[in-house]
Design an enzyme around this catalytic site. Structure first.
Site, PDB file in Angstrom:
ATOM      1  N   ALA A 488      29.943  17.214  31.261  1.00 47.71           N
ATOM      2  CA  ALA A 488      28.501  17.283  31.495  1.00 47.71           C
ATOM      3  C   ALA A 488      28.057  16.272  32.544  1.00 47.71           C
ATOM      4  O   ALA A 488      28.651  15.204  32.697  1.00 47.71           O
ATOM      5  CB  ALA A 488      27.751  17.029  30.185  1.00 47.71           C
ATOM      6  N   VAL A 592      34.464  -4.513  31.198  1.00 53.69           N
ATOM      7  CA  VAL A 592      34.718  -5.764  31.920  1.00 53.69           C
ATOM      8  C   VAL A 592      36.143  -5.701  32.461  1.00 53.69           C
ATOM      9  O   VAL A 592      37.090  -5.527  31.693  1.00 53.69           O
ATOM     10  CB  VAL A 592      34.578  -6.990  30.999  1.00 53.69           C
ATOM     11  CG1 VAL A 592      34.699  -8.281  31.810  1.00 53.69           C
ATOM     12  CG2 VAL A 592      33.264  -6.967  30.236  1.00 53.69           C
ATOM     13  N   LEU A 596      41.884  -3.752  33.188  1.00 53.79           N
ATOM     14  CA  LEU A 596      42.625  -4.916  32.682  1.00 53.79           C
ATOM     15  C   LEU A 596      42.441  -5.064  31.171  1.00 53.79           C
ATOM     16  O   LEU A 596      41.365  -4.804  30.634  1.00 53.79           O
ATOM     17  CB  LEU A 596      42.138  -6.189  33.378  1.00 53.79           C
ATOM     18  CG  LEU A 596      42.370  -6.266  34.892  1.00 53.79           C
ATOM     19  CD1 LEU A 596      41.765  -7.547  35.462  1.00 53.79           C
ATOM     20  CD2 LEU A 596      43.858  -6.193  35.216  1.00 53.79           C
ATOM     21  N   GLY A 648      33.555   1.587  50.117  1.00 51.04           N
ATOM     22  CA  GLY A 648      33.124   2.081  48.811  1.00 51.04           C
ATOM     23  C   GLY A 648      33.280   1.077  47.689  1.00 51.04           C
ATOM     24  O   GLY A 648      33.239   1.435  46.502  1.00 51.04           O
ATOM     25  N   ASP A 662      25.149  -7.194  37.314  1.00 51.55           N
ATOM     26  CA  ASP A 662      26.353  -6.532  36.804  1.00 51.55           C
ATOM     27  C   ASP A 662      27.316  -7.565  36.209  1.00 51.55           C
ATOM     28  O   ASP A 662      27.864  -7.352  35.121  1.00 51.55           O
ATOM     29  CB  ASP A 662      27.037  -5.761  37.931  1.00 51.55           C
ATOM     30  CG  ASP A 662      28.256  -5.005  37.438  1.00 51.55           C
ATOM     31  OD1 ASP A 662      28.102  -4.124  36.564  1.00 51.55           O
ATOM     32  OD2 ASP A 662      29.370  -5.305  37.909  1.00 51.55           O
ATOM     33  N   LYS A 666      28.501  -8.072  32.156  1.00 59.44           N
ATOM     34  CA  LYS A 666      29.900  -8.213  31.727  1.00 59.44           C
ATOM     35  C   LYS A 666      30.103  -9.509  30.942  1.00 59.44           C
ATOM     36  O   LYS A 666      30.805  -9.538  29.925  1.00 59.44           O
ATOM     37  CB  LYS A 666      30.825  -8.185  32.955  1.00 59.44           C
ATOM     38  CG  LYS A 666      30.857  -6.837  33.660  1.00 59.44           C
ATOM     39  CD  LYS A 666      31.706  -6.890  34.922  1.00 59.44           C
ATOM     40  CE  LYS A 666      31.751  -5.542  35.615  1.00 59.44           C
ATOM     41  NZ  LYS A 666      32.526  -5.581  36.879  1.00 59.44           N
TER      42      LYS A 666
END
Length: 804
Positions: A488, A592, A596, A648, A662, A666
């Site tokens: 979706a 986060v 990793l 990008g 951001d 995290k």
């Protein structure tokens, strides 16, 4: 001699009749000595019961009766059914006039189905020049006087059968009516539903047949009903004991009474498919087969009765009173379970006997109600019984836990004295899912994981392609079958219960429909999908509002969307409470550090009691690339930033990265993993965007990138020698308290330090603990990129699949 028995579906008009005639004809050509036992054709018995029900209520039944006659006689003009049809007309007319009927009348009516069937097959064979003799089993099988479920009188029946077959033997094929018999007064009786199998096994016993071949519409006995469990496998061989268990617990391909006459003479029973001559079917013999779980059987048309009462605790004879009262009224009880703390007894009866059973027990325990020793007698009507034949109780925890995980909570369960069979009572609407869950756990087939993916941008689209590319290898290696049933975006969804394929992008454009989350949940329910996982690859706060509905509807969650874990602490805790209540899991390793293993490591350390004292590091792959490159190359800041945009690494509007929110989110996620109750407002964030450039359109900002050059060149020049710039998140302070200190900032660090040696777009995290002292645990690697993030989400999916 071999006894061939054909079921109703095998005898349906068209291919059914043709197949049956071909089988008989080929065996005659091969000079096999055979006797044929027939059921009523198609759904004849059910139709006659429906017509009877209408007639007794004085409803219009003639139309359905004429349709019945038409079906039975169509395309067979050479067979005269006048006698049978006139008998039906007369009996139904009498029932309609009286508004009542006896079991004796019902047996007379139902017997006509088998008579019509045998007359038809006999005539067709004669037209093919095969010597066939119509044999009315009412002249052979003599029973007691019980109508509807008569018991054969073996001595008389055996004499009749032997005498008949001495007269009609050799190359004559006896076509025998199944299901019907007669009592000593020459009145028609029946042997109970599915009684044609019983007729066949009685003949096999009396004639000491070489084998009984039961022809049906399936290839044999399966590990479960293939109509309910698509993954069901055919069982090649069973012992009589196992077959008897299957028959008792509801395998509709067998009749419980069928097995006993065969065991007495050690006559093999083979279940075959009328429409597949190549298949060898399932062979049932007296030889013990390999140990282990053989099949799942289902009993439907049952009801669960619960009798509860604190005052009955420790009272002797309560069970005996229940079963005696019901037995006196011919009500059979199965699947019994008893409680201990508050005296309770649950048991299963036939659905049409439930109300009568409750009434009988209310009368039996009338005085106990008055004394308040019995608190209630209740009926659960919409239930089914699943029996796991061969299930050892010592390993039952696996399927049981899988049921709970899929929100199927058995209402009652018990096991046999041998501990090798377990029966569960479940709600009827959960039957299909329950069977698939149990089957997937106990047989060596792949466990099906049904995945709904919300968001198919860079990360989501990459994830879909990764799953489609790897799923065959994963199924082969891990016995996990990943099925993407939904993809979706914010406006449209592609739904396919059997899973999407490589054309999903084109399909969602052409076949996608608008949706709500409740419609997705309903689709999963309607298609009985088990082991559900919802994947949130959006960046949407609005979508996180669906998390609780999904969890309550049986979905585990996997998310690359950081929003849910950084909203208010109350919402954060509410999700965890709902997860615990519904025994679901929520994995978000990629929140986060992309792919990793950071969150899992911190969870494990914290759970083990390790005192984490500080976590700091480069949290953003985008900003890692920006400052790693700017610190060592003699280029303007704006040029390096533009390069990161072009590759990008940043969001289309790079201010979303440069503002630090951001990284702050995290850092907050890690704080909450340590049970700290910090809110986003508690974070001290160094916004890298100068005040004048923070507002306005993205296009305007991109045109003014060179205005950043002086600011960051100055910062770069003011560093100590052999230092580099890093934008970090830092969680510190006394982390055993309610809240920690959270800083997001640009710092200068020595080139030789762990932070200083980070290259490219890597992220790095230093975890300081009391035990490790000044030497942190360092986790470093690719911290950005759609492929890396998607692979991390993929890992979370597989972790859930294996844990389940």
């Amino acid at each position: 001699m071999k006894i061939l028995k054909f079921g109703g579906k095998s005898l349906a008009n068209g291919k059914g009749i043709e197949a049956v005639i071909n089988i008989i004809e080929n065996k005659v050509k091969n000079r096999e000595d055979i006797t044929v036992v027939l059921s009523a054709r198609g759904n004849a018995t059910d139709e006659l019961e429906e017509i009877l029900d209408k007639a007794v209520k004085n409803q219009e039944y003639q139309g359905q009766l004429e349709a019945f006659k038409e079906y039975q006689a169509s395309d067979f003009s050479g067979v005269d059914f006048t006698k049978e049809f006139e008998t039906l007309d007369k009996l139904f007319e009498g029932v309609s006039l009286l508004g009542d009927y006896s079991k004796r009348i019902k047996d007379q009516i139902l017997s006509q189905g088998e008579v019509i069937s045998a007359k038809l097959i006999t005539q067709i064979l004669k037209e093919k020049n095969i010597k066939a003799h119509f044999t009315d089993s009412r002249e052979l099988i003599i029973t007691d006087g019980q109508f509807g479920d008569a018991q054969p009188l073996d001595k008389l029946s055996k004499e009749n059968v032997i005498n008949h077959f001495q007269k009609y033997n050799g190359d004559t094929v006896n076509i025998v009516t199944g299901f019907i018999a007669s009592n000593t007064k020459n009145e028609t009786t029946t042997l109970g539903r599915n009684g044609s199998n019983y007729t066949a096994s009685l003949l096999a016993n009396y004639l000491e047949a070489e084998e009984l071949q039961s022809f049906t519409h399936v290839n044999g006995i399966y590990t479960a009903n293939p109509d309910l469990v698509p993954e069901a496998k055919k069982i090649e061989k069973l012992s009589f004991t196992e077959a008897n268990e299957l028959a008792y617990f509801g395998a509709n391909i067998l009749h419980a009474k069928t097995i006993i006459p065969l065991i007495e003479k050690n006559i093999p029973l083979r279940i075959l498919n009328t429409f597949d001559h190549e298949n060898q079917g399932t062979l049932i013999t007296g030889e013990a087969s390999e140990k282990g779980i053989k099949s799942l059987s289902v009993l439907e048309n049952v009801a669960l009765i619960n009798l509860e009462g604190r005052g009955l605790l420790g009272r002797v004879g309560v069970d005996a009173r229940i079963f005696k009262a019901l037995a006196n009224k011919n009500i059979s009880v199965s699947i019994i379970s008893q409680g201990s703390s508050e005296r309770g007894i649950g048991f299963v009866v036939e659905a049409d006997k439930a109300k009568e059973a409750k009434s009988i027990l209310e009368q039996e325990f009338e005085s106990d109600f008055y004394k308040r020793d019995v608190s209630g007698i209740t009926i659960e009507e919409a239930v089914s019984v699943i029996s796991i034949i061969g299930q050892d109780l010592s390993t039952f925890h696996k399927p049981y836990n899988a049921l709970i995980k899929n929100q199927v909570v058995p209402l009652l369960f018990n096991n046999t004295v041998t501990g090798k069979n377990v029966s569960l009572v479940v709600r009827k609407e959960q039957l299909h899912r329950a069977l698939n869950v149990i089957h997937g756990e106990i047989f060596e087939i792949s466990k099906k994981i049904n995945v709904a993916i919300f968001g198919h941008g860079l990360v989501g689209g990459t994830l879909v392609d990764q799953i489609l590319k790897s799923r065959e290898q994963i199924e082969s290696r891990k016995k996990i079958k990943l099925n993407i049933f939904a993809i979706a975006n914010s406006s449209k969804i592609l739904l396919n219960a059997n899973g999407v394929d490589q054309n999903w992008k084109n399909d969602i454009t052409k076949k996608g429909v608008s949706y709500t989350i409740n419609e997705v949940i309903k689709f999963a329910d309607d298609n009985h999908l088990e082991n559900l996982i919802a994947i949130d690859n959006t960046a949407s706060q609005k979508f996180t509002e669906n998390y609780i509905s999904l969890v309550e509807s049986g979905f585990d969650l996997v998310s690359s969307n950081k929003v849910a874990n950084t909203l208010s602490f109350d919402f954060y805790k509410k999700i965890r409470i709902k997860l615990e209540e519904n025994q679901k899991q929520y994995l978000y390793e990629t929140n986060v550090g992309a792919g990793l293993p950071l969150i899992d490591t911190i969870k494990l350390l914290h759970l083990s009691g390790e005192n984490i004292t500080r976590i700091k590091g480069v949290f953003s792959g985008s900003l890692s690339y920006l400052f790693n490159t700017f610190s060592v190359e003699e280029r303007p800041f704006s040029e390096v930033l533009q390069e990161a945009i072009d590759k990008g690494y940043t969001e289309p509007d790079p201010r979303e990265d440069l503002c630090g929110n951001d990284v702050g989110r995290k850092l907050l996620i890690l704080a909450r993993e340590l049970d700290l109750s910090n809110e986003f407002e508690d974070i001290n964030i160094h916004n890298l965007i100068p005040e004048p450039l923070r507002k306005g359109e993205s296009k305007e900002f991109l045109e003014k990138l060179t205005e950043l050059d002086k600011v960051y060149e100055k910062v770069k020049q003011e560093q100590n020698p052999d230092h580099v710039l890093r934008y970090i998140g830092d969680l510190w302070g006394d982390l055993s308290q309610e809240k920690g200190n959270l800083d997001v900032k640009l710092v200068s660090v020595p080139k030789s330090s762990a932070l200083g040696q980070v290259k490219g777009s890597d992220s790095i995290f230093e975890i300081y603990t009391e035990s490790y002292g000044d030497q942190p645990i360092v986790i470093q690697g690719a911290g950005a990129g759609a492929a890396v993030t998607a692979r991390g989400v993929f890992g979370d999916i597989l972790r859930l699949a294996e844990r389940g």
